[in-house]
Scaffold this motif. Sequence first.
Motif, short mmCIF file in Angstrom:
data_model
loop_
_atom_site.label_atom_id
_atom_site.label_comp_id
_atom_site.label_asym_id
_atom_site.label_seq_id
_atom_site.Cartn_x
_atom_site.Cartn_y
_atom_site.Cartn_z
N HIS B 57 -10.44 -1.40 -4.21
CA HIS B 57 -10.41 -0.14 -4.94
C HIS B 57 -9.71 0.94 -4.12
O HIS B 57 -8.99 1.77 -4.65
CB HIS B 57 -11.82 0.29 -5.30
N GLU B 58 -9.95 0.88 -2.81
CA GLU B 58 -9.33 1.88 -1.92
C GLU B 58 -7.81 1.75 -1.96
O GLU B 58 -7.10 2.76 -2.04
CB GLU B 58 -9.80 1.64 -0.48
N ILE B 59 -7.33 0.51 -1.94
CA ILE B 59 -5.88 0.28 -1.95
C ILE B 59 -5.29 0.87 -3.23
O ILE B 59 -4.32 1.62 -3.19
CB ILE B 59 -5.57 -1.23 -1.88
N GLU B 60 -5.93 0.56 -4.35
CA GLU B 60 -5.44 1.07 -5.64
C GLU B 60 -5.46 2.59 -5.63
O GLU B 60 -4.53 3.24 -6.09
CB GLU B 60 -6.35 0.56 -6.76
N PHE B 61 -6.55 3.16 -5.10
CA PHE B 61 -6.70 4.62 -5.10
C PHE B 61 -5.59 5.28 -4.29
O PHE B 61 -4.96 6.24 -4.74
CB PHE B 61 -8.08 4.98 -4.53
N VAL B 62 -5.33 4.75 -3.10
CA VAL B 62 -4.29 5.33 -2.24
C VAL B 62 -2.92 5.23 -2.90
O VAL B 62 -2.14 6.18 -2.88
CB VAL B 62 -4.28 4.64 -0.85
N TYR B 67 1.40 8.14 -5.90
CA TYR B 67 2.20 8.30 -7.10
C TYR B 67 1.98 9.68 -7.71
O TYR B 67 2.93 10.39 -8.04
CB TYR B 67 1.86 7.19 -8.10
N VAL B 68 0.70 10.09 -7.80
CA VAL B 68 0.38 11.41 -8.38
C VAL B 68 0.97 12.51 -7.50
O VAL B 68 1.51 13.49 -8.00
CB VAL B 68 -1.16 11.56 -8.52
N PHE B 69 0.89 12.33 -6.19
CA PHE B 69 1.42 13.34 -5.27
C PHE B 69 2.91 13.60 -5.54
O PHE B 69 3.34 14.74 -5.59
CB PHE B 69 1.23 12.89 -3.82
N TYR B 70 3.68 12.53 -5.72
CA TYR B 70 5.11 12.71 -5.96
C TYR B 70 5.35 13.49 -7.25
O TYR B 70 6.21 14.35 -7.31
CB TYR B 70 5.81 11.35 -6.01
#
Lengths: 186, 117
Positions: B57-62, B67-70
Amino acid sequence: MIKGSYRQKSENELIKATLDGDKLAFGEIVTRYQKMVARTVKSMLGDSVFSEDIGQEVFIKLFYSLSGFRGEAKLSTYIQKIAVNLTLNEIKRRKRFFSMFSQKGNNEMYEFEVADHETEEKKEASEIVSKALMNLDPKFRIIVAMRMLQGYSTKETAELLDLPLGTVLSRLSRAQQQLKDILRKL
Amino acid sequence: MKVSDLKELLIRSLDKEEDAGTTASKLEEAGVTFRFSEGFREKILDRIYSSGSSMAHEIEFVRDLNYVFYRIAVAGVAAIVVLLITLFFVQGSFSLNSFLGMGNSYDESIFCLLTGN
């Protein structure tokens, strides 16, 4: 249990042992299928550190979904599906990212690394195949990778990618044309 | 295998009638291999057995966060550009006073504003 004894175990025994918390049993599953996953992931994403990450994610996802694996399909098919899905997701993610900044295709981000210990002839063969694959349209590339590198029939490829057989056949024929053009230039 | 033979094999492998399994093994013989780096298995086992079940879940979250940051960064840059253009049209320059909203004010008027006279 000694490491060698895992090699003789069947898929079901390894799955059961993994679910019981046996670390080495899952290690044996990774050993058996890592080459197959590498062929799928690296042929689609190129030989880079990102491919290694996706490869690891495939097995991590497999680990967390093993309890839901009912054994209706072969374990190799199940792993291959995870690998294909994660790889296609990564390609989509990259496409989205690159389309925000540039109108160019995303082929430029791929890197090629060929192992140093290979002979010149083998190196050249690997490079030609990698370059040819990377220059193919991704929707053709996955079909070519499944057929050419994994040895799946068109029917198996269609089942694996959840595509109609007709679509796979037409993409295969267009991929062949595109591959011919690419190889002529290499 | 010669380069020309290899190219021929690659093209032929996509023929509908061709046995795909044979091509795959011929390519492997020619040296076309895809492998993960050494220690791949150990890395996976370390990640799974040392980090607990939150890892996936952590991997997906990061990844999603990246993606959201960009997306936010691009929207942010666009907003700044619009703000600068608006500022330029309203205040007529990019000076510090313009940024502070005092581009069209004189010292006397500020004094009046502050003292109420």
